[in-house]
Design an enzyme around this catalytic site. Structure first.
Site, short mmCIF file in Angstrom:
data_model
loop_
_atom_site.label_atom_id
_atom_site.label_comp_id
_atom_site.label_asym_id
_atom_site.label_seq_id
_atom_site.Cartn_x
_atom_site.Cartn_y
_atom_site.Cartn_z
N TYR A 147 0.85 -1.19 0.00
CA TYR A 147 0.00 0.00 0.00
C TYR A 147 0.88 1.24 0.00
O TYR A 147 1.83 1.33 0.78
CB TYR A 147 -0.89 0.01 1.25
CG TYR A 147 -1.81 1.20 1.35
CD1 TYR A 147 -2.85 1.38 0.44
CD2 TYR A 147 -1.65 2.14 2.36
CE1 TYR A 147 -3.70 2.48 0.52
CE2 TYR A 147 -2.51 3.24 2.46
CZ TYR A 147 -3.53 3.40 1.54
OH TYR A 147 -4.38 4.48 1.63
N ASP A 246 9.36 2.96 -0.06
CA ASP A 246 8.30 3.60 0.73
C ASP A 246 8.49 3.20 2.20
O ASP A 246 8.24 2.07 2.60
CB ASP A 246 6.93 3.15 0.20
CG ASP A 246 5.77 3.83 0.93
OD1 ASP A 246 6.02 4.51 1.95
OD2 ASP A 246 4.62 3.66 0.48
N LYS A 281 3.63 9.21 8.86
CA LYS A 281 3.38 8.62 10.19
C LYS A 281 4.33 9.16 11.27
O LYS A 281 4.12 10.26 11.73
CB LYS A 281 3.35 7.10 10.08
CG LYS A 281 2.25 6.66 9.07
CD LYS A 281 1.91 5.21 9.03
CE LYS A 281 0.61 4.97 8.25
NZ LYS A 281 0.73 4.43 6.92
C1 LIG Z 1 0.08 4.80 5.57
C2 LIG Z 1 0.90 4.54 4.36
C3 LIG Z 1 0.86 5.38 3.23
C4 LIG Z 1 -0.14 6.50 3.10
O1 LIG Z 1 0.04 7.49 4.06
P1 LIG Z 1 -1.20 8.49 4.38
O2 LIG Z 1 -0.60 9.48 5.32
O3 LIG Z 1 -2.27 7.64 4.99
O4 LIG Z 1 -1.61 9.09 3.09
C5 LIG Z 1 1.75 5.15 2.20
N1 LIG Z 1 2.63 4.13 2.26
C6 LIG Z 1 2.69 3.30 3.31
C7 LIG Z 1 3.70 2.21 3.32
C8 LIG Z 1 1.81 3.45 4.39
O5 LIG Z 1 1.86 2.60 5.41
#
Ligand SMILES: *Cc1c(COP(=O)(O)O)cnc(C)c1O
Length: 443
Positions: A147, A246, A281
């Site tokens: 994701y 990511d 985060k």
């Molecule tokens: C949470 C998450 C996102 C998206 O971040 P948001 O602040 O919710 O838009 C993207 N990549 C990873 C790996 C995530 O866990």
């Protein structure tokens, strides 16, 4: 749960459903896959949450990662309070931005320059734009179950909420966009090699979660001494493509340097680097912050100096940078050791309870991140993650909630501990686990 004990949340949920789609501002919160009424939370402190009905829960969601020092950490709250007194937003440069970015550059070796945005989604979207501009190519490769936020191009076979609701991707994404995204099975090196052999010259970038945690935790595996992320970097580079790692979820959680601290040169992975990295985060300490960064030449493509447009009215917001900086200040080696200890102890408690009740399960880790799959065999990708007993999870989830433990309301999410998860807090979880494990077993 007796109806009376959740009357206030139920009332709020029904009001919310009138005016907010499904009553929530992010899908997983609606309890769609586990059923029932989500508690509406009114306050939180340390590892504890309080809901509108006056119930208390031990939290294992941590706002999906940011609350790594526990809720309402005094230093973080004080820093935000002080910043608020100086003004909420300037729309102009402010010192906190510089300090926060310097902190990231200091921690994460591949990051030479970084730009702040307001969410992880914005970070991956912008990194992708830079990669396409830098290579002059369109195609992006992602992995099933990873994701990267709700970016159009990255929603195909995404994990997280998309996994929870078993959607193939999303309506509203154009065919042209979907055509430029190639989805491969996670960890499948042969598939990556074959794709690059066939279409290498069209590929702008490979994007991967540094350690997938949005289909449950599926750590990248090492083969012949080469980790999967390093393999991706080398394969992409050989074809003139980029690797976007990511670390929105793993960043500053898996280690001081994120997951790269585990499988990069400061860990055991040798000398390799992604070209671009994304964060979110933890970096905002609970306020809306994301960031993308990496090689100086690539980041130099951004406007106003370069041709890649990217902007944000609230980007680098002074409250957000204050919260991020105060969180980083609390994340020293001792804090990481504490997270590891809490995570290991909790894994053991969960494993014992499920084992005693005879519930098939496997616990997988990436640093202090872990998740529990309700199946016997280890999970190496999205197919395996989906093949778990989600009904057993649902029974387990509700028994835990009833007993006062707030788990992610989906079998496809990591569990999050914080430095506030003391032995006393873990003890409270231990009290609830045996009954929840029996519920999962269906006995
Ligand atoms: C949470 C998450 C996102 C998206 O971040 P948001 O602040 O919710 O838009 C993207 N990549 C990873 C790996 C995530 O866990």
């Amino acid at each position: 749960m007796t109806p009376a004990s959740s009357a206030a949340s139920a009332d709020l949920f029904s009001r919310a459903q009138q005016v907010i789609p499904s009553g929530v501002n992010s899908p997983v919160r609606a309890f769609g896959s586990v059923g029932g009424t989500p508690p509406f939370l009114t306050s939180a402190k340390g590892a504890l949450l309080h809901d509108a009905d006056g119930r208390e829960y031990v939290d294992l969601v941590g706002s999906w990662g940011p609350m790594i020092l526990g809720h309402a950490n005094e230093q973080v709250v004080e820093a935000v309070r002080e910043a608020a007194g100086r003004g909420l937003s300037f729309g102009a440069p402010q010192p906190g931005e510089v300090s926060l970015v310097e902190e990231v550059v200091d921690r994460v070796r591949p990051v030479e320059q970084l730009r702040l945005v307001n969410s992880g989604t914005e970070a991956t979207m912008s990194a992708l734009r830079v990669a396409r501009a830098a290579t002059g190519r369109d195609v992006v490769v992602k992995f099933a179950g990873c994701y990267h936020g709700h970016v159009d191009a990255l929603l195909a076979e995404a994990g997280s909420g998309v996994a929870t609701f078993a959607m193939p991707g999303s309506a509203g994404v154009t065919t042209a966009t979907a055509r430029d995204t190639v989805v491969l099975p996670y960890g499948d090196r042969e598939a990556v090699t074959a794709l690059f052999a066939e279409r290498g010259e069209e590929i702008a970038a490979v994007i991967t979660e540094a350690a997938p945690a949005n289909m449950g935790v599926v750590p990248p595996l090492v083969r012949d001494g080469v980790g999967f992320n390093r393999f991706l970097a080398e394969t992409a580079h050989a074809a003139g493509a980029l690797l976007i790692s990511d670390e929105v979820l793993t960043g500053f959680r898996a280690s001081r340097e994120g997951y790269y601290g585990i499988d990069g040169p400061h860990g055991s992975g040798g000398d390799w680097a992604p070209d671009l990295m994304t964060f979110g985060k933890v970096i905002g300490g609970g306020l809306p912050v994301g960031a993308f960064g990496g090689r100086r030449d690539l980041m130099g493509l951004l406007a106003p100096a370069g041709p890649v447009y990217q902007a944000g009215t609230l980007s680098g917001n002074p409250l957000a940078t204050a919260a991020g900086l105060a969180t980083f200040a609390g994340l020293d080696e001792a804090a990481y050791a504490q997270l590891d200890t809490a995570s290991t102890a909790l894994q053991q408690l969960v494993g014992e309870a499920l084992g005693t009740a005879g519930v098939p399960h496997v616990i997988q880790t990436a640093g202090s991140l872990f998740s529990v799959f309700f199946r016997e065999e280890p999970v190496t990708g999205y197919e395996g993650a989906k093949a778990q007993d989600t009904e057993a999870f649902t029974r387990f989830f509700h028994a835990m909630l009833e007993g006062g433990v707030h788990l992610p309301p989906s079998a496809f999410e990591a569990w999050f501990v914080s430095t506030a998860h003391t032995p006393e807090i873990l003890d409270r979880i231990a009290q609830v686990l045996p009954a929840a494990a029996r519920a999962a077993a269906g006995s």
